[in-house]
Design an enzyme around this catalytic site. Structure first.
Site, short mmCIF file in Angstrom:
data_model
loop_
_atom_site.label_atom_id
_atom_site.label_comp_id
_atom_site.label_asym_id
_atom_site.label_seq_id
_atom_site.Cartn_x
_atom_site.Cartn_y
_atom_site.Cartn_z
N ALA A 196 -57.90 -34.93 -54.44
CA ALA A 196 -57.22 -33.64 -54.47
C ALA A 196 -58.09 -32.54 -53.88
CB ALA A 196 -56.85 -33.30 -55.92
N ASP A 197 -59.39 -32.60 -54.14
CA ASP A 197 -60.29 -31.55 -53.62
C ASP A 197 -60.34 -31.57 -52.10
OD1 ASP A 197 -61.52 -34.08 -53.74
OD2 ASP A 197 -63.53 -33.22 -53.95
N ARG A 198 -60.28 -32.76 -51.51
CA ARG A 198 -60.36 -32.86 -50.05
C ARG A 198 -59.11 -32.30 -49.40
NH1 ARG A 198 -62.37 -38.80 -48.57
NH2 ARG A 198 -63.29 -37.73 -46.79
N ASN A 207 -66.42 -33.25 -60.27
CA ASN A 207 -67.19 -34.24 -61.02
C ASN A 207 -68.31 -33.60 -61.83
OD1 ASN A 207 -66.11 -36.92 -60.22
ND2 ASN A 207 -66.60 -36.18 -58.17
N THR A 208 -68.82 -32.46 -61.38
CA THR A 208 -69.94 -31.81 -62.05
C THR A 208 -69.51 -30.58 -62.84
OG1 THR A 208 -71.42 -32.56 -60.29
CG2 THR A 208 -72.23 -30.82 -61.72
N ASN A 209 -68.69 -29.72 -62.23
CA ASN A 209 -68.27 -28.47 -62.86
C ASN A 209 -66.77 -28.28 -62.79
OD1 ASN A 209 -70.90 -27.35 -63.56
ND2 ASN A 209 -71.21 -27.08 -61.36
N VAL A 259 -61.20 -28.95 -61.01
CA VAL A 259 -61.96 -29.87 -61.86
C VAL A 259 -62.75 -30.81 -60.98
CG1 VAL A 259 -61.83 -31.55 -63.73
CG2 VAL A 259 -60.12 -29.72 -63.59
#
EC number: 2.7.1.33
Length: 255
Positions: A109-111, A9-11, A7
């Site tokens: 979390a993405d990092r 910020n954009t998609n 999840v």
């Protein structure tokens, strides 16, 4: 099958895996107000086009940088798959690496997931450059630990700011210009956005390498990574599925 959900910020990207093998992936625009039922209708239809059904999903792992979307994502998983998803950052989820920063809970979390995915594929030490809503530079040591990084405004954010703040500047597409010195407004903007971010990328990687003390590898991800890779030798690898790879790796480290 395992469903990995990223999840952003954009998609939102959903990817189905059989073991560690990617079956297919689907994307939808991020909306924190989207309900569990809306996720179910969208994904069931998207999977059906590829000859798949929701009942084939037995486990789910989620990484999100949009906390407002988490509640409905969890509800979607419970209703349509009958499972509670494993969510990065929640109690009991072992990343198999250490975030060696002042406050580990601050790390997106993405990092962290990108750091895991990159180290699994490319080893370390390395810098992960994510050309997303923000442009992130994340540093991973030789043991796979996340040791910090840099956050800069994303390319599209800068373009939007230019368009909104300056009445005579149009909204343009990002492209690699033939020259740095533009001859018209669009060329000037393209040079500023493309060459400017290229110079920032090269400069920051060089400073990171100097501070770290080694000529560490670089891996780029995000939708614009291939375009920026064409303009510089400082990016060693481009991997568009880095986050998904990290999610799958973390799932199996916990199972």
């Amino acid at each position: 099958m395992l469903l990995a959900v990223d999840v952003g910020n954009t998609n939102i990207t959903c990817a189905a895996y059989s073991g560690r093998d990617l079956v297919n992936e689907w994307r939808i625009a991020t909306s924190s107000s989207r309900t569990a039922e809306e996720y179910g209708v969208w994904l069931s239809q998207a999977m059906a086009l590829d000859g798949l059904v929701l009942s084939e999903i037995k486990n789910v792992i989620v990484a999100t940088v949009v906390p407002e979307a988490t509640f409905n994502i969890k509800g979607f998983c419970r209703r349509y798959f009958g499972v509670s998803p494993m969510v990065i950052g929640e109690e009991g989820v072992d990343l198999g690496m250490k975030p060696l920063i002042d406050n580990p809970k601050e790390a997106g979390a993405d990092r962290l997931v990108n750091a895991v995915g990159a180290h699994v594929i490319y080893g370390g030490p390395l810098v992960v450059i994510d050309f997303g809503t923000a442009t992130n530079f994340d540093v991973v040591d030789g043991e796979g630990n996340y040791i910090g990084g840099v956050i800069a405004p994303g390319v599209n954010l800068s373009l939007d700011a230019l368009h909104k703040a300056a009445a005579k500047l149009p909204r343009i597409a990002i492209d690699r210009p033939e020259r740095v010195i533009g001859k018209n407004t669009v060329e000037c903007m393209q040079a500023g956005i493309y060459c400017g971010y290229l110079a920032m990328t090269e400069g920051l990687v060089m400073r990171i390498r100097s501070e770290y003390g080694q000529n560490i590898k670089t891996v780029a991800t995000g939708g614009l990574a291939p375009l920026y890779h064409k303009g510089t030798d400082i990016i060693d690898h481009v991997d568009g599925d880095l986050t998904l790879t990290g999610l799958v790796e973390i799932f199996y480290r916990n199972n």
